[in-house]
Design an enzyme around this catalytic site. Structure first.
Site, PDB file in Angstrom:
ATOM      1  NE  ARG A 111      29.762   3.313  -5.169  1.00 41.56           N
ATOM      2  CZ  ARG A 111      29.030   3.899  -6.216  1.00 41.56           C
ATOM      3  NH1 ARG A 111      28.238   5.084  -6.003  1.00 41.56           N
ATOM      4  NH2 ARG A 111      29.141   3.399  -7.400  1.00 41.56           N
ATOM      5  CG  HIS A 138      32.998   2.228 -10.554  1.00 44.45           C
ATOM      6  ND1 HIS A 138      32.683   1.188  -9.941  1.00 44.45           N
ATOM      7  CD2 HIS A 138      31.891   3.056 -10.857  1.00 44.45           C
ATOM      8  CE1 HIS A 138      31.181   1.383  -9.799  1.00 44.45           C
ATOM      9  NE2 HIS A 138      30.768   2.533 -10.423  1.00 44.45           N
ATOM     10  CD  GLN A 141      29.580   2.118 -14.798  1.00 45.43           C
ATOM     11  OE1 GLN A 141      29.130   2.268 -13.783  1.00 45.43           O
ATOM     12  NE2 GLN A 141      29.285   2.257 -15.887  1.00 45.43           N
ATOM     13  CG  ASP A 229      32.576   9.646 -14.079  1.00 45.68           C
ATOM     14  OD1 ASP A 229      31.341   9.909 -13.907  1.00 45.68           O
ATOM     15  OD2 ASP A 229      33.409   9.433 -13.296  1.00 45.68           O
ATOM     16  CB  CYS A 269      29.799   5.388 -15.272  1.00 42.75           C
ATOM     17  SG  CYS A 269      30.352   7.003 -14.491  1.00 42.75           S
ATOM     18  NE  ARG A 297      27.580  -1.065 -12.472  1.00 43.17           N
ATOM     19  CZ  ARG A 297      27.913  -0.101 -11.409  1.00 43.17           C
ATOM     20  NH1 ARG A 297      27.583   1.118 -11.686  1.00 43.17           N
ATOM     21  NH2 ARG A 297      28.075  -0.672 -10.216  1.00 43.17           N
TER      22      ARG A 297
HETATM   23  N1  NVA Z   1      33.624   9.267 -10.871  1.00 47.43           N
HETATM   24  C1  NVA Z   1      32.415   9.238 -10.143  1.00 47.43           C
HETATM   25  C2  NVA Z   1      31.842   8.000 -10.309  1.00 47.43           C
HETATM   26  C3  NVA Z   1      30.429   7.920 -10.097  1.00 47.43           C
HETATM   27  C4  NVA Z   1      29.725   6.439 -10.410  1.00 47.43           C
HETATM   28  C5  NVA Z   1      32.574   9.257  -8.537  1.00 47.43           C
HETATM   29  O1  NVA Z   1      33.755   8.569  -8.135  1.00 47.43           O
HETATM   30  O2  NVA Z   1      31.717   9.891  -7.940  1.00 47.43           O
HETATM   31  N1   CP Z   2      27.652   4.399 -12.045  1.00 47.71           N
HETATM   32  C1   CP Z   2      27.445   4.203 -10.552  1.00 47.71           C
HETATM   33  O1   CP Z   2      28.275   3.790 -10.169  1.00 47.71           O
HETATM   34  O2   CP Z   2      26.198   4.720 -10.204  1.00 47.71           O
HETATM   35  P1   CP Z   2      25.912   4.826  -8.640  1.00 47.71           P
HETATM   36  O3   CP Z   2      26.960   5.932  -7.993  1.00 47.71           O
HETATM   37  O4   CP Z   2      24.407   5.352  -8.725  1.00 47.71           O
HETATM   38  O5   CP Z   2      26.054   3.664  -8.049  1.00 47.71           O
END
Ligand code: NVA
Ligand code: CP
Length: 310
Positions: A111, A138, A141, A229, A269, A297
């Site tokens: 990530r 993502h 997801q 989101d 998500c 997930r």
């Molecule tokens: N769009 C959000 C998703 C978190 C799972 C982010 O990138 O922070």
């Molecule tokens: N939806 C998601 O990826 O959640 P986290 O940021 O908690 O991993």
């Protein structure tokens, strides 16, 4: 014992775009098989003794826990690697990191910020690399999202998914997945928050119907799925006040759900910000499939790992 085909062994999963509809469906089918086994506590050690390294350069609740628990349930071990604690944070190259980690691990989940960093890691690793979120995508997801939609409707083909709010990373991966799996996709966003143009092109090239609109009320007509989101993604914290102003009116509340119709489901998500992109009432209301989505997930990623890890 669950049978797992060899055809995807060694493959990385960095973008939905790189996987065919059949490959995505293979993950969903296996996820559907693994879910009841896990719930019945039936052993399904498809990856005995394998190790997944999980590099995190951003926070996480779901991704971290579902991958770590997932590999454990498959008979392997997960290793949490904070990017700040790796030599990567002190200038060691992505290439060298990929080559070295490939000697210890059986797969890497990462990530981070730039999608290009994930692609570079995958290009230099001899083990599968799984994208656990970047600024632009993502994909894991999206797997859980489509798994949840299929679980609720019994099919994917012909459904209408309406995404509301910020056309971000989650929106882009979901859009491409919907296009590949025969669902119509509508993104209702303010003009400056449209989904990434390349993702729109990829989705349309895959044969998907993708509409970009700026009126949330008319967009939800005939929707099967409403999706949203956060308005401020990780790394955008300084833009928060501007985003709150620009995205006001694009949140999902009970009124909007009612306009969409009786059979609509709502997905998010997570994490959620009550009163911004969604209300607490909707999140915990009868149309919400969010908690199943979150659970999925685990199952979708276990299927993915079982298919790609040798
Ligand atoms: N769009 C959000 C998703 C978190 C799972 C982010 O990138 O922070
Ligand atoms: N939806 C998601 O990826 O959640 P986290 O940021 O908690 O991993």
């Amino acid at each position: 014992m669950v049978a797992v085909a060899d055809s995807l062994k060694g493959r990385s999963f960095t973008r939905v775009a790189d996987w065919s509809s059949n490959e995505l469906l293979e993950v969903l089918d296996l996820a559907d098989e693994l879910k009841p086994r896990q719930q019945a506590h039936e052993e399904h050690h498809l990856l005995p003794g394998r190790t997944l390294g999980m590099i995190f350069q951003k926070p996480s609740t779901r991704t971290r826990v579902s991958f770590e628990v997932g590999i454990y349930q498959l008979g392997g071990t997960g290793l949490y690697l904070s990017a700040a604690d790796l030599q990567l944070g002190r200038g060691e190259t992505i290439k060298d990191t990929a080559v070295v980690l490939s000697r210890y691990l059986d797969a890497i989940m990462i990530r981070t910020f730039a999608q290009s960093d994930v692609e570079e890691l995958a290009a230099n690793a001899s083990i599968p690399v799984i994208n656990g979120l970047t600024d632009s995508s993502h994909p894991c997801q999206a797997l859980a999202d489509v798994m949840t939609i299929r679980e609720r409707f019994g099919r994917l083909e012909g459904l209408k998914v309406v995404y509301l709010g910020d056309g971000n990373n989650v929106c882009a991966s979901l859009m491409v997945a919907c296009a590949k799996l025969g669902m119509a996709f509508v993104a209702a966003t303010p003009a400056g928050y449209r989904p990434d143009e390349e993702a729109v092109r990829i989705a349309r090239d895959a044969g998907g119907s993708v509409e970009l609109v700026d009126d949330p009320r008319s967009a939800v007509e005939g929707a099967d799925v409403l999706y949203t989101d956060v308005w401020t993604s990780m790394g955008q914290e300084e833009e928060r006040q501007q985003r709150l102003q620009d995205l006001a009116g694009f949140g999902i509340d009970a009124g909007l759900v009612k306009e969409a119709g009786d059979d609509v489901i709502v997905l998010h998500c997570l994490p959620a910000h009550y009163g911004e992109e969604i209300t607490e009432e909707v999140l915990y209301g009868p149309a919400s499939a969010v908690w199943d989505q979150s659970e999925n997930r685990l199952h979708a990623q276990k299927a993915l790992m079982a298919l790609v890890i040798r």
